[in-house]
Motif scaffolding. Structure first.
Motif, PDB file in Angstrom:
ATOM      1  N   ASN A 127       3.600   1.670  -1.382  1.00  4.16           N
ATOM      2  CA  ASN A 127       4.188   1.844  -2.713  1.00  4.16           C
ATOM      3  C   ASN A 127       3.134   1.859  -3.824  1.00  4.16           C
ATOM      4  O   ASN A 127       3.468   1.734  -5.003  1.00  4.16           O
ATOM      5  CB  ASN A 127       5.211   0.743  -2.974  1.00  4.16           C
ATOM      6  CG  ASN A 127       6.490   0.939  -2.182  1.00  4.16           C
ATOM      7  OD1 ASN A 127       7.393   1.648  -2.612  1.00  4.16           O
ATOM      8  ND2 ASN A 127       6.567   0.326  -1.002  1.00  4.16           N
ATOM      9  N   ASN A 128       1.856   2.010  -3.412  1.00  2.07           N
ATOM     10  CA  ASN A 128       0.743   2.116  -4.374  1.00  2.07           C
ATOM     11  C   ASN A 128       0.693   0.945  -5.338  1.00  2.07           C
ATOM     12  O   ASN A 128       0.432   1.104  -6.538  1.00  2.07           O
ATOM     13  CB  ASN A 128       0.841   3.437  -5.151  1.00  2.07           C
ATOM     14  CG  ASN A 128       0.671   4.649  -4.266  1.00  2.07           C
ATOM     15  OD1 ASN A 128      -0.245   4.686  -3.446  1.00  2.07           O
ATOM     16  ND2 ASN A 128       1.557   5.624  -4.414  1.00  2.07           N
ATOM     17  N   ARG A 132       0.827  -1.206   0.000  1.00  7.05           N
ATOM     18  CA  ARG A 132       0.000   0.000   0.000  1.00  7.05           C
ATOM     19  C   ARG A 132       0.859   1.254   0.000  1.00  7.05           C
ATOM     20  O   ARG A 132       0.539   2.238  -0.675  1.00  7.05           O
ATOM     21  CB  ARG A 132      -0.928  -0.017   1.216  1.00  7.05           C
ATOM     22  CG  ARG A 132      -2.051  -1.049   1.106  1.00  7.05           C
ATOM     23  CD  ARG A 132      -2.836  -1.162   2.387  1.00  7.05           C
ATOM     24  NE  ARG A 132      -3.893  -2.165   2.268  1.00  7.05           N
ATOM     25  CZ  ARG A 132      -4.543  -2.695   3.301  1.00  7.05           C
ATOM     26  NH1 ARG A 132      -4.231  -2.311   4.531  1.00  7.05           N
ATOM     27  NH2 ARG A 132      -5.473  -3.601   3.117  1.00  7.05           N
ATOM     28  N   ALA A 139      -6.446  -1.697  -4.984  1.00  7.99           N
ATOM     29  CA  ALA A 139      -5.516  -0.578  -5.115  1.00  7.99           C
ATOM     30  C   ALA A 139      -5.119  -0.093  -3.732  1.00  7.99           C
ATOM     31  O   ALA A 139      -5.928  -0.099  -2.800  1.00  7.99           O
ATOM     32  CB  ALA A 139      -6.162   0.552  -5.908  1.00  7.99           C
ATOM     33  N   GLY A 140      -3.854   0.288  -3.584  1.00  8.07           N
ATOM     34  CA  GLY A 140      -3.396   0.807  -2.310  1.00  8.07           C
ATOM     35  C   GLY A 140      -4.170   2.061  -1.929  1.00  8.07           C
ATOM     36  O   GLY A 140      -4.567   2.851  -2.783  1.00  8.07           O
ATOM     37  N   GLY A 141      -4.399   2.239  -0.638  1.00 10.86           N
ATOM     38  CA  GLY A 141      -5.121   3.435  -0.213  1.00 10.86           C
ATOM     39  C   GLY A 141      -6.088   3.143   0.905  1.00 10.86           C
ATOM     40  O   GLY A 141      -5.935   2.188   1.668  1.00 10.86           O
TER      41      GLY A 141
END
Length: 368
Positions: A128-129, A126, A286-288
Motif C-alpha cells: 500500500n506504499n 509495502r 518507503a515501500g518498494g
C-alpha cells in the motif's frame, strides 16, 4: 493467560550462508515486542456470550492494528489509508492473549494483548506504499529538571515532575524507549543540575554510557499543574549537534487518588510523542525495492565475530545476509536491507555497530 494462535502469513525472511558451514541467525529471530500491542480494552454486548466474545476479539484486533500502525508511521498516515477490512487485519495477527475478561449472558469485557506477524504487516504496508519505521532506538535517557520553585532541581526524588517520568517510562512500547536514572549516588556523581543545563558533553555521555542509553534529553518544567506547564527540551544525540524544542501544557483537572498529576502526565506524553515522531521521520522506509550492500566485517577474534553476528541478527531491516568469505579477522558479507545507506547506518548504530568507508569498500566494526 491463554495465548491463541491465529491463521497468519507464515512468510519468513531467508538467510543464506555459504562459508565454512557457519550459520548466522535469521534477522528478527528473537521475539520482538515491537509488533505486540498490550492492554487493548473492549466492551461488547451482543445476542449471547459467545457472539459478544468473538466480536470483542475482532474489535481488539482492529484497535491494536490502529495503535501499531500509528506506532510505526508518522502522524496523519492512517487517515490517508482506506479502511482496512477486518479479515485483512485478522490475517496479519499471529496470536492474541487474554489478559483479563469478564462475561455475562450478552456482554464481554476484556483486555487483550495482540501480536502481529511482522512479515505479514511489512508486506501489507509495502503493498500500500506506506512508509514505516521499525528500527527501535537505543533508550533515550531523560534528566527531568523541575524549575517550578524558581531554582532548578534534578536529583531530589520528591519532585512531581521526576515522578511523572519515572511512572510513565516503563510503559513505553514504541520505537524510542525512555530511561530515567534512579537518582542514586553514582548518578549524582556523574552529572549535576548545572552541568545538565549547560549541556556538558562529557558528563552527559558519562551517565548515558552507564545506563546503556543513546540520546540524552534534559527536560525542564516550569510553572505548576494548576496554572499550566512550560516544558523546554534540550536533546543531546549520541552523535550530531544538540536539538531543542519547547511546548506548553494547559492545566488538566485531577481526581483524588491520581498517582501522577494529569497535567504532568500529559506533558510527559507530549514530549515522548515528539521523540517518537522525530525518530520515525528519520528512519521510516518507503515501500518498494530492497537495497544490496557488500561490506567487510572486521573483528579481533572469534568472540568478536560472534558478537557481530548476533547484533546483525537483531536488526529487522536487514532481510538477508550472505557470507561470501571468512578469515580469522574479517568476513565479507552481502547484505540485503530495507531503506537507504543512511538508514542502515542508523540501524547498525543502535546495536553498537559502525559502518566506515574503507580503502576497498565499506567496513563494519563493533563499537564496543
Amino acid at each position: 493467560m491463554p495465548v491463541i494462535r491465529t491463521p497468519a502469513l507464515r512468510k519468513s525472511l531467508s538467510v543464506t550462508l555459504i562459508a565454512l558451514g557457519l550459520a548466522l541467525p535469521a534477522s528478527g529471530q528473537a521475539v520482538d515486542d515491537l509488533f505486540t500491542v498490550r492492554d487493548v480494552g473492549v466492551d461488547i454486548s451482543s445476542g449471547n456470550a459467545n457472539l459478544a466474545r468473538d466480536q470483542g476479539v475482532r474489535e481488539a484486533q482492529r484497535k491494536a492494528f490502529d495503535l501499531l500502525f500509528d506506532r510505526l508511521t508518522v502522524d496523519g498516515t492512517r487517515t490517508a489509508l482506506p479502511p482496512v477490512p477486518s479479515d485483512v487485519i485478522e490475517r496479519m495477527v499471529q496470536s492474541f492473549e487474554i489478559q483479563e475478561e469478564r462475561t455475562s449472558a450478552t456482554r464481554y469485557v476484556g483486555k487483550l494483548a495482540i501480536r502481529f506477524n511482522g512479515a505479514a504487516l511489512r508486506t501489507y504496508l509495502r503493498a500500500n506504499n506506506v512508509a514505516y519505521a521499525e528500527v527501535r532506538s537505543k533508550p533515550t535517557l531523560v534528566l527531568p529538571v523541575d524549575q517550578s520553585g524558581g531554582t532548578p532541581v534534578l536529583w531530589q526524588t520528591g519532585t512531581a515532575w521526576r515522578q511523572a517520568w519515572a511512572d510513565l517510562a516503563p510503559q513505553q512500547g514504541g520505537l524510542v524507549p525512555v530511561t530515567v536514572p534512579f537518582g542514586e549516588a553514582a548518578d549524582v556523581a556523574d552529572i549535576g543540575v548545572e552541568q545538565a543545563l549547560a549541556g556538558d558533553a562529557t558528563a552527559l555521555r558519562r551517565i548515558a554510557d552507564r545506563y546503556g542509553a543513546g540520546d540524552v534529553a534534559v527536560i525542564v518544567a516550569s510553572g505548576t499543574p494548576e496554572t499550566g506547564l512550560t516544558v523546554t527540551v534540550a536533546l543531546h544525540p549520541a552523535t550530531g549537534p544538540a536539538e531543542s524544542f519547547s511546548l506548553t501544557q494547559p492545566p488538566l483537572p485531577s481526581e483524588a487518588g491520581d498517582a501522577v498529576n494529569p497535567t504532568h502526565r500529559a506533558a510527559v506524553e507530549a514530549v515522548t510523542h515528539r521523540f517518537e515522531e522525530r525518530w520515525t521521520a528519520a528512519t521510516q522506509i518507503a515501500g518498494g525495492a530492497l537495497s544490496d550492500l557488500t561490506l567487510t566485517a572486521s573483528f579481533a577474534d572469534q568472540a568478536g565475530w560472534l558478537s557481530i553476528r548476533r547484533r546483525l541478527a537483531g536488526i529487522n531491516t536487514i532481510t538477508q545476509t550472505t557470507i561470501t568469505s571468512l578469515s580469522r579477522s574479517n568476513a565479507v558479507l552481502d547484505l540485503r536491507h530495507a531503506g537507504d545507506i543512511a538508514q542502515l547506518r542508523i540501524a547498525l548504530a543502535q546495536h553498537d555497530l559502525v559502518l566506515e568507508d574503507g580503502a576497498d569498500g565499506p567496513v563494519l566494526r563493533a563499537m564496543r
